[in-house]
Design a protein around this motif. Structure first.
Motif, PDB file in Angstrom:
ATOM      1  N   ASP A 122      19.022  42.621  12.952  1.00  0.00           N
ATOM      2  CA  ASP A 122      19.014  43.043  11.549  1.00  0.00           C
ATOM      3  C   ASP A 122      20.450  43.041  11.056  1.00  0.00           C
ATOM      4  O   ASP A 122      20.995  44.061  10.664  1.00  0.00           O
ATOM      5  N   ARG A 123      21.096  41.888  11.093  1.00  0.00           N
ATOM      6  CA  ARG A 123      22.520  41.770  10.824  1.00  0.00           C
ATOM      7  C   ARG A 123      22.866  42.239   9.414  1.00  0.00           C
ATOM      8  O   ARG A 123      22.219  41.890   8.442  1.00  0.00           O
ATOM      9  N   LEU A 124      23.920  43.022   9.378  1.00  0.00           N
ATOM     10  CA  LEU A 124      24.488  43.533   8.128  1.00  0.00           C
ATOM     11  C   LEU A 124      23.554  44.495   7.397  1.00  0.00           C
ATOM     12  O   LEU A 124      23.810  44.847   6.250  1.00  0.00           O
ATOM     13  N   ALA A 125      22.461  44.935   8.040  1.00  0.00           N
ATOM     14  CA  ALA A 125      21.475  45.742   7.327  1.00  0.00           C
ATOM     15  C   ALA A 125      22.063  47.039   6.802  1.00  0.00           C
ATOM     16  O   ALA A 125      21.718  47.486   5.716  1.00  0.00           O
ATOM     17  N   GLY A 126      22.953  47.657   7.580  1.00  0.00           N
ATOM     18  CA  GLY A 126      23.484  48.932   7.148  1.00  0.00           C
ATOM     19  C   GLY A 126      24.778  48.845   6.392  1.00  0.00           C
ATOM     20  O   GLY A 126      25.380  49.860   6.084  1.00  0.00           O
ATOM     21  N   ALA A 127      25.237  47.627   6.094  1.00  0.00           N
ATOM     22  CA  ALA A 127      26.545  47.481   5.442  1.00  0.00           C
ATOM     23  C   ALA A 127      26.358  47.265   3.958  1.00  0.00           C
ATOM     24  O   ALA A 127      25.522  46.493   3.524  1.00  0.00           O
ATOM     25  N   ASN A 128      27.148  47.944   3.167  1.00  0.00           N
ATOM     26  CA  ASN A 128      27.111  47.773   1.718  1.00  0.00           C
ATOM     27  C   ASN A 128      28.241  46.828   1.337  1.00  0.00           C
ATOM     28  O   ASN A 128      29.331  47.243   0.977  1.00  0.00           O
ATOM     29  N   LEU A 129      27.995  45.516   1.454  1.00  0.00           N
ATOM     30  CA  LEU A 129      29.067  44.556   1.222  1.00  0.00           C
ATOM     31  C   LEU A 129      29.381  44.408  -0.255  1.00  0.00           C
ATOM     32  O   LEU A 129      30.476  44.003  -0.615  1.00  0.00           O
ATOM     33  N   ALA A 130      28.409  44.683  -1.116  1.00  0.00           N
ATOM     34  CA  ALA A 130      28.723  44.622  -2.539  1.00  0.00           C
ATOM     35  C   ALA A 130      29.410  45.913  -2.942  1.00  0.00           C
ATOM     36  O   ALA A 130      30.526  45.916  -3.431  1.00  0.00           O
ATOM     37  N   GLY A 131      28.740  47.025  -2.660  1.00  0.00           N
ATOM     38  CA  GLY A 131      29.361  48.327  -2.822  1.00  0.00           C
ATOM     39  C   GLY A 131      29.807  48.623  -4.239  1.00  0.00           C
ATOM     40  O   GLY A 131      29.742  47.802  -5.131  1.00  0.00           O
TER      41      GLY A 131
ATOM     42  N   ALA B 133      38.324  44.979  12.723  1.00  0.00           N
ATOM     43  CA  ALA B 133      37.054  45.703  12.607  1.00  0.00           C
ATOM     44  C   ALA B 133      36.187  45.482  13.838  1.00  0.00           C
ATOM     45  O   ALA B 133      35.489  46.398  14.295  1.00  0.00           O
ATOM     46  N   LEU B 134      36.226  44.289  14.397  1.00  0.00           N
ATOM     47  CA  LEU B 134      35.384  43.968  15.552  1.00  0.00           C
ATOM     48  C   LEU B 134      35.719  44.805  16.774  1.00  0.00           C
ATOM     49  O   LEU B 134      34.868  45.023  17.635  1.00  0.00           O
ATOM     50  N   VAL B 135      36.971  45.267  16.891  1.00  0.00           N
ATOM     51  CA  VAL B 135      37.353  46.074  18.057  1.00  0.00           C
ATOM     52  C   VAL B 135      37.609  47.532  17.682  1.00  0.00           C
ATOM     53  O   VAL B 135      38.218  48.284  18.433  1.00  0.00           O
ATOM     54  N   GLY B 136      37.148  47.940  16.496  1.00  0.00           N
ATOM     55  CA  GLY B 136      37.213  49.345  16.122  1.00  0.00           C
ATOM     56  C   GLY B 136      38.564  49.823  15.653  1.00  0.00           C
ATOM     57  O   GLY B 136      38.811  51.029  15.619  1.00  0.00           O
TER      58      GLY B 136
ATOM     59  N   THR C  10      36.264  43.813   2.125  1.00  0.00           N
ATOM     60  CA  THR C  10      37.138  44.139   3.255  1.00  0.00           C
ATOM     61  C   THR C  10      36.854  45.543   3.767  1.00  0.00           C
ATOM     62  O   THR C  10      36.723  45.764   4.982  1.00  0.00           O
ATOM     63  N   ALA C  11      36.738  46.503   2.851  1.00  0.00           N
ATOM     64  CA  ALA C  11      36.490  47.887   3.259  1.00  0.00           C
ATOM     65  C   ALA C  11      35.149  48.042   3.960  1.00  0.00           C
ATOM     66  O   ALA C  11      34.965  48.953   4.773  1.00  0.00           O
ATOM     67  N   ALA C  12      34.198  47.146   3.665  1.00  0.00           N
ATOM     68  CA  ALA C  12      32.862  47.245   4.261  1.00  0.00           C
ATOM     69  C   ALA C  12      32.771  46.604   5.642  1.00  0.00           C
ATOM     70  O   ALA C  12      31.731  46.731   6.304  1.00  0.00           O
ATOM     71  N   LEU C  13      33.815  45.924   6.115  1.00  0.00           N
ATOM     72  CA  LEU C  13      33.731  45.228   7.397  1.00  0.00           C
ATOM     73  C   LEU C  13      33.387  46.153   8.564  1.00  0.00           C
ATOM     74  O   LEU C  13      32.542  45.786   9.402  1.00  0.00           O
ATOM     75  N   PRO C  14      34.016  47.339   8.704  1.00  0.00           N
ATOM     76  CA  PRO C  14      33.619  48.197   9.835  1.00  0.00           C
ATOM     77  C   PRO C  14      32.127  48.551   9.809  1.00  0.00           C
ATOM     78  O   PRO C  14      31.479  48.590  10.859  1.00  0.00           O
ATOM     79  N   GLY C  15      31.568  48.791   8.642  1.00  0.00           N
ATOM     80  CA  GLY C  15      30.144  49.071   8.543  1.00  0.00           C
ATOM     81  C   GLY C  15      29.308  47.873   8.934  1.00  0.00           C
ATOM     82  O   GLY C  15      28.246  48.011   9.556  1.00  0.00           O
TER      83      GLY C  15
END
Length: 349
Positions: free
Chosen positions: A326-335, A45-48, A310-315
């Motif tokens: 604003d780390r992880l602000a746009g990621a829905n880790l719970a989802g 995820a870190l390298v796209g 896992t699926a939320a890692l790219p976000g």
């Protein structure tokens, strides 16, 4: 000519792993794949990259690599390791550029066991039976059916295929917690009835320790012996799964891992849930393991939770790239719950 890494030094157990080789267990070939699936997904995820793309798995070791023929974006995730590019420290769990002619040095991990080195676009490792993952005992996958050696040359795929270049700044993640102090959750069975009631209680009450007989096939545990019942320790060989806890005649458990045998004739007292396999894999020899039994329904819920994470890692990476403050602000880790069996990096509960 594509960019390529020249291996100047390599220590520990290093192999190329991807999401795994599926559909061949009936022929006696287990799926291989990463020992820590979440860490592999994070590095990619870190390298796209797609989360199951092939990366270099470093087990209790490191290496030194020189880049030729181009530039690459790279990232390391999993067990924390010291990294240096041309002698200058760079952080793990963050994408970084490696320029032609530069040297990347990776130290052995400070904690944990397995770390994953990914490059944007992936490594050019041949696919055999649908996967590039090394299964060392079968001599399949990886580089020429073996692990990495000094002098090997690893080609990178077209680095422009990674999405990271469009971010403008490197992607990063908070380091993944190794959870090596947490109990390992299991579902009892399928042959818990082949043990005395006292042995089943002892399995979840006592502390075990990872022995030095630990590898990608199985992790042997030291500790109290678990007594088999009156029918003994032999059963008609039946299927094993990733995380099966076999107990042979000497009474010491063995947790079967990525390169396990697909059938076995020892009773299995329990099965480690998929979400906790990394808790086993990242423990070093001598470190303690305690087991906690949970219901099957809870194991399924935890598998879906891990699949969603896992699926939320790219976000999460995009959120870091968009705003480091604003780390992880746009990621829905719970989802919403994601079905674990739709995730190519998840084997189920």
């Amino acid at each position: 000519m594509s960019a390529r890494l020249v291996v100047e030094a390599c220590t520990g157990a290093s192999s190329f792993q991807d999401g795994g080789r599926h559909g061949y267990q009936r022929q006696g070939l287990s799926g291989s794949g990463p020992m820590d699936r979440l860490a592999l997904a994070a590095a990619n995820a870190l390298v796209g990259n797609a989360l199951g793309i092939v990366a270099l798995e470093l087990g209790l070791g490191g290496g030194r690599f020189r880049l030729e023929g181009g530039d690459l974006w790279m990232a390391l995730a999993g067990a924390p390791c010291a990294l240096r590019v041309d002698g200058v420290p760079v952080p793990d769990h963050r994408a970084f550029p490696l320029s032609e002619g530069s040297t990347l040095a990776i130290d052995a991990p400070r904690r944990g066991v397995f770390a994953y080195l990914a490059c944007a676009g992936g490594f050019a490792v041949p696919s055999i039976l649908g996967s590039a993952a090394l299964h060392q005992r079968a001599g399949l996958g990886g580089l020429h059916g073996r692990g990495l050696r000094t002098g090997d040359v690893i080609d990178g795929e077209n680095a422009s295929r990674g999405e990271l270049g469009s971010f403008g700044i490197p992607g990063s993640l908070d380091p993944l917690p190794l959870e090596t102090d947490a109990p390992v959750r299991v579902v009892l069975g399928p042959q818990a009835d082949r043990f005395t009631p006292e042995a089943v209680a002892l399995f979840t009450d006592a502390a075990f320790a990872v022995s030095h007989r630990a590898d990608r096939m199985g992790i042997h545990l030291d500790g109290p012996a678990l007594a088999h019942g009156p029918h003994g320790y032999n059963i008609v060989s039946d299927a094993t799964v990733l995380g099966s806890v076999q107990v042979p005649g000497r009474g010491r458990p063995i947790v079967l891992m990525a390169d396990r045998q697909t059938t076995g004739g020892y009773p299995k007292i329990a099965t480690v849930i998929s979400a906790d396999l990394r808790r086993v894999a990242q423990r070093r020899p001598g470190e303690a393991i305690r087991f906690r039994a949970i219901p099957l329904a809870e194991a399924f819920a935890l598998a879906r939770e891990r699949a969603a994470l896992t699926a939320a890692l790219p976000g999460a990476v995009r959120a870091h790239a968009a705003s480091a403050g604003d780390r992880l602000a746009g990621a829905n880790l719970a989802g919403a719950a994601v079905d674990a069996f739709a995730d190519p990096l998840c084997d189920g509960p």
